[in-house]
Motif scaffolding. Structure first.
Motif, short mmCIF file in Angstrom:
data_model
loop_
_atom_site.label_atom_id
_atom_site.label_comp_id
_atom_site.label_asym_id
_atom_site.label_seq_id
_atom_site.Cartn_x
_atom_site.Cartn_y
_atom_site.Cartn_z
N MET A 47 0.82 -1.21 0.00
CA MET A 47 0.00 0.00 0.00
C MET A 47 0.85 1.26 0.00
O MET A 47 1.85 1.35 0.72
N PHE A 48 0.45 2.21 -0.83
CA PHE A 48 1.06 3.54 -0.97
C PHE A 48 2.43 3.52 -1.62
O PHE A 48 3.11 4.55 -1.68
N LEU A 57 -5.01 4.26 -8.62
CA LEU A 57 -5.41 5.64 -8.93
C LEU A 57 -5.44 5.93 -10.43
O LEU A 57 -5.68 7.06 -10.84
N GLU A 58 -5.23 4.90 -11.24
CA GLU A 58 -5.14 5.11 -12.69
C GLU A 58 -6.42 5.69 -13.27
O GLU A 58 -6.39 6.53 -14.17
N TYR A 59 -7.56 5.27 -12.76
CA TYR A 59 -8.84 5.68 -13.35
C TYR A 59 -9.67 6.55 -12.40
O TYR A 59 -10.91 6.50 -12.41
N VAL A 322 -13.64 0.61 -8.28
CA VAL A 322 -13.53 1.26 -6.96
C VAL A 322 -13.89 2.74 -7.05
O VAL A 322 -14.16 3.38 -6.03
N PHE A 323 -13.91 3.29 -8.27
CA PHE A 323 -14.33 4.68 -8.46
C PHE A 323 -15.75 4.76 -9.03
O PHE A 323 -16.51 5.68 -8.69
N THR A 324 -16.13 3.81 -9.90
CA THR A 324 -17.46 3.89 -10.51
C THR A 324 -18.56 3.53 -9.51
O THR A 324 -19.66 4.10 -9.58
#
Length: 370
Positions: A47-48, A57-59, A322-324
């Motif tokens: 992580m990180f 964090l790509e999308y 995870v973003f949608t």
């Protein structure tokens, strides 16, 4: 459980539904980060670190895009895939590598499931869902949804896109012809000639299990009087089942074939049978949500049974969903407020224009332009 206890539980759930709804995507994201099958260097132990950050964090930019799309589709009560699929086919490749068709299906289904569930609960909280009407429509659409999903394994996909484009153009035409200013539309309970829900001259219903002055009552003649939590009242009947059945059967077939269609055609049938536009939109969310889940299950398990495609967890782009997922959940919560704020004529023009635009995109897909 007594009726009083049930009423108290229902009221508490609706009052704090934002908390329950937003806990779902949070739990989903945590589960994905901890256990989803992803490249080794993107695991929780790294992580990180550089590869972990690059992957997850790509999308990030999909969040605002899907938030806007989810707000739009949930405001007008249509399937999320009606916008998500064309977006992933036409817009997504401009900023990233093109996606395989099965990947588009997976992202659309996962995102739509969360967004529809969120919006359906929000509309129920607002008092704009006729659950009796919704369950009847779902029951009638089930065999067509299953049949369409099974047919999708043997009929060429471009043919379905072309047929759905035609159906949406027809729906757009019918919507512009539909009279949305009928007597079933809402009235403002704050006007002098409208009654308060505590026993005024209009005798509007008031349900202690709902928020605000919301309630619903059906008289002996079948006329439904519904009050939302803002105090606006809507009067209509549940007549016109045959006309709605025809639209929902065709829409259900397309829902199984292409992932959307029941919401787009269904909303037209409810408006045509004099269901108030905001009640039609809210009720349609339940129909779309349940038929979408059913179609997804048939696509997941039916494909393996007949030798067709199936969804693989290992190939799912977890760094996209995870973003949608949180975006669609948030859009689903915003939608009832947007729907209530817009005028009927604005909703009518927007939905009709949206259908026409989507149909053009579908014709391009059918022609192999994408």
């Amino acid at each position: 459980m007594t009726s009083v206890s049930y009423s108290r539980v229902q009221r508490s759930f609706l009052r704090y539904q934002h908390i329950f709804v937003f806990l779902a995507p949070l739990a989903f994201i945590v589960g994905v980060l901890l256990s989803a099958p992803t490249p080794a260097e993107t695991g929780i132990g790294n992580m990180f670190e550089g590869p972990w950050m690059d992957y997850w964090l790509e999308y990030w930019w999909l969040f605002p895009a899907f938030l806007l799309g989810a707000t739009i589709v949930n405001t007008v009560g249509i399937s999320g895939s009606a916008l998500f699929v064309p977006f992933l086919i036409f817009i997504f490749p401009l900023a990233a590598n093109p996606l395989e068709p099965e990947t588009i299906v997976k992202v659309g289904l996962i995102s739509e499931a969360f967004g529809l569930s969120s919006s359906a609960i929000a509309f129920i909280q607002y008092g704009l869902v006729d659950r009796r009407l919704a369950l009847t429509l779902v029951g009638g659409a089930i065999p067509f949804v299953v049949g369409g999903a099974l047919l999708s394994f043997v009929i060429p996909e471009p043919l379905f896109h072309g047929l759905l484009g035609i159906a949406l153009l027809a729906a757009s035409y019918l919507l512009f012809k539909a009279d949305l200013d009928h007597e079933g539309e809402s009235t403002d309970a704050g006007h002098d000639d409208a009654a308060a829900t505590d026993g005024g001259q209009a005798e509007l219903p008031d349900d202690a299990g709902k928020l605000g002055p919301a309630g619903v009552h059906t008289d002996e003649e079948g006329t439904v009087t519904r009050v939302d939590r803002e105090g606006d009242d809507y009067r209509y009947t549940r007549g016109g089942y045959l006309r709605r059945f025809a639209n929902y059967s065709i829409g259900g077939m397309f829902q199984g074939l292409a992932g959307f269609g029941v919401g787009e055609l269904g909303i037209i049938s409810m408006l045509g049978t004099k269901v108030p536009v905001r009640v039609a939109i809210g009720t349609n969310h339940i129909v779309v949500a349940l038929t979408a889940i059913l179609a997804s299950l048939v696509h997941v398990f039916g494909g393996g049974l007949v030798g067709g495609h199936s969804l693989s967890l290992a190939s799912t782009p977890w760094n996209m969903v995870v973003f949608t997922v949180p975006a669609t959940v948030t859009g689903g919560q915003i939608a009832p407020y947007v729907s209530n704020a817009l005028s009927t004529s604005t909703i009518k023009a927007f939905v009709g224009g949206l259908f026409a635009i989507i149909s053009v995109a579908l014709f391009l897909m059918a022609a192999g332009v994408a």
